[in-house]
Design a protein around this motif. Structure first.
Motif, PDB file in Angstrom:
ATOM      1  N   ASP A  44      28.349  61.812  69.400  1.00 19.32           N
ATOM      2  CA  ASP A  44      27.153  62.533  68.943  1.00 19.32           C
ATOM      3  C   ASP A  44      27.142  63.968  69.463  1.00 19.32           C
ATOM      4  O   ASP A  44      26.803  64.908  68.750  1.00 19.32           O
ATOM      5  CB  ASP A  44      25.880  61.811  69.387  1.00 19.32           C
ATOM      6  N   LYS A  45      27.520  64.143  70.733  1.00 18.24           N
ATOM      7  CA  LYS A  45      27.528  65.477  71.333  1.00 18.24           C
ATOM      8  C   LYS A  45      28.586  66.383  70.702  1.00 18.24           C
ATOM      9  O   LYS A  45      28.478  67.610  70.757  1.00 18.24           O
ATOM     10  CB  LYS A  45      27.773  65.382  72.841  1.00 18.24           C
ATOM     11  N   ALA A  46      29.591  65.780  70.083  1.00 17.80           N
ATOM     12  CA  ALA A  46      30.644  66.567  69.445  1.00 17.80           C
ATOM     13  C   ALA A  46      30.153  67.257  68.176  1.00 17.80           C
ATOM     14  O   ALA A  46      30.747  68.238  67.729  1.00 17.80           O
ATOM     15  CB  ALA A  46      31.848  65.683  69.130  1.00 17.80           C
ATOM     16  N   GLY A  47      29.073  66.753  67.593  1.00 17.61           N
ATOM     17  CA  GLY A  47      28.515  67.376  66.392  1.00 17.61           C
ATOM     18  C   GLY A  47      29.520  67.445  65.251  1.00 17.61           C
ATOM     19  O   GLY A  47      29.711  68.486  64.626  1.00 17.61           O
ATOM     20  N   ILE A  48      30.158  66.322  64.954  1.00 18.13           N
ATOM     21  CA  ILE A  48      31.217  66.283  63.931  1.00 18.13           C
ATOM     22  C   ILE A  48      30.619  66.374  62.530  1.00 18.13           C
ATOM     23  O   ILE A  48      29.700  65.632  62.187  1.00 18.13           O
ATOM     24  CB  ILE A  48      32.041  64.990  64.072  1.00 18.13           C
ATOM     25  N   ASN A  49      31.160  67.300  61.734  1.00 17.86           N
ATOM     26  CA  ASN A  49      30.747  67.465  60.342  1.00 17.86           C
ATOM     27  C   ASN A  49      31.695  66.712  59.416  1.00 17.86           C
ATOM     28  O   ASN A  49      32.854  66.473  59.774  1.00 17.86           O
ATOM     29  CB  ASN A  49      30.743  68.953  59.962  1.00 17.86           C
ATOM     30  N   PRO A  50      31.239  66.357  58.206  1.00 15.04           N
ATOM     31  CA  PRO A  50      32.104  65.624  57.267  1.00 15.04           C
ATOM     32  C   PRO A  50      33.371  66.376  56.882  1.00 15.04           C
ATOM     33  O   PRO A  50      34.342  65.771  56.454  1.00 15.04           O
ATOM     34  CB  PRO A  50      31.192  65.429  56.042  1.00 15.04           C
TER      35      PRO A  50
END
Length: 307
Positions: A44-50
């Motif tokens: 979650d902290k990585a803020g991964i986008n699609p």
């Protein structure tokens, strides 16, 4: 970090445990993160986008991988242990994530890294420092890295001037990146438990990076942090330091077809430079990035270099 119910947590933990029950190779620093709450928190902290490509270092049995790959376009996993790599591949076979996973088998430090936007890692502790600098040297720059480290190493990364753990590592990393402490992770969250506590940090490279010669900057820091509580003048007065700087100065003059002054004295020159910027009595333990940059620039302008 999202809240999970006790039932969800146990269900996820059991799934992670069923994935693989290996004989761990402690020589490779294998301590598998088993707590699904922590694993989900890291992702979650990585803020991964699609649209993101993710790099994972040391995926192990894939407890971070399966969560990250579900959010990403592609995931490269660098794994040194063929057994772990095989189990990781088996874990995603037959799922929509199978086509997204690309396993790079081998030593991370010897692996040519692909383009990536985000890095996540439950880092093998013995490669902590080399891993950080390999990531920061990678081009093009990534957006963010969420990295698990031994607690003391993590605290060194984020240490500020005056902190007990403030050191050469702190300054070198903070020159090129913004570093934040994300969470503490107790040893019982791993299988097998390590001997030390862990912490997760966020690393965000400065873009563009500062126009500094990294080896030169580190050369200066090596001198100043050998005895970080001593004055700068005391550190520079050491015979080995003066001899090295004198040799560097003469080499620079020769390369640039400059004459060395007949009355040249390296000790007088060095102490004069420190006095000119009022740094003779300063101590490395209390100096910040701007101070170190000022010192380096002033010495370089006087044709004294640290590599």
């Amino acid at each position: 970090m999202p809240k999970l119910t006790t039932k969800q947590t146990k269900k996820d933990a059991n799934a992670d445990m069923r994935a693989f029950t290996p004989i761990f190779n402690k020589d490779l620093g294998q301590h598998i993160l088993k707590n699904p709450l922590v694993a989900q928190g890291i992702v979650d902290k990585a803020g991964i986008n699609p649209s993101d490509t993710v790099l994972e270092v040391g995926p192990g049995t894939g407890n971070l991988t399966v969560r990250a790959i579900a959010q990403a376009k592609k995931l490269y996993a660098v794994e040194m242990d063929p057994r772990m790599a095989a189990e990781l591949q088996k874990r995603v076979n037959g799922t929509p994530e199978q086509r997204k996973l690309h396993i790079l088998l081998g030593d991370f430090m010897k692996t040519e890294l692909p383009y990536f936007d985000v890095c996540i890692s439950n880092t093998p502790y013995q490669i902590s420092s080399p891993l950080v600098f390999k990531l920061l040297e990678h081009r093009p720059l990534f957006r963010t890295a969420i990295l698990m480290f031994q607690r003391e190493f993590a605290l060194r990364l984020i240490a500020k001037p005056g902190d007990e753990l403030y050191c050469r590592l702190s300054v070198n990393v903070q020159l090129y990146a913004k570093v934040d402490h994300i969470m503490k992770v107790g040893k019982n969250n791993f299988r097998p438990p390590p001997q030390v506590e862990s912490s997760v940090v966020r690393l965000e490279p400065k873009n563009p990076p500062p126009p500094v010669n990294a080896k030169e900057f580190d050369g200066l820091l090596r001198i100043l942090f050998v005895r970080k509580h001593k004055t700068l003048a005391a550190n520079f007065k050491q015979t080995t330091v003066l001899n090295m700087l004198e040799q560097n100065y003469k080499t620079y003059c020769s390369a640039h077809e400059m004459m060395v002054e007949s009355d040249f004295d390296i000790k007088t020159k060095v102490l004069g430079i420190l006095e000119s910027i009022e740094m003779s009595t300063a101590r490395a333990a209390k100096l910040d990035l701007d101070d170190f940059m000022k010192i380096l620039l002033t010495f370089n302008r006087a044709n004294i270099h640290f590599t």
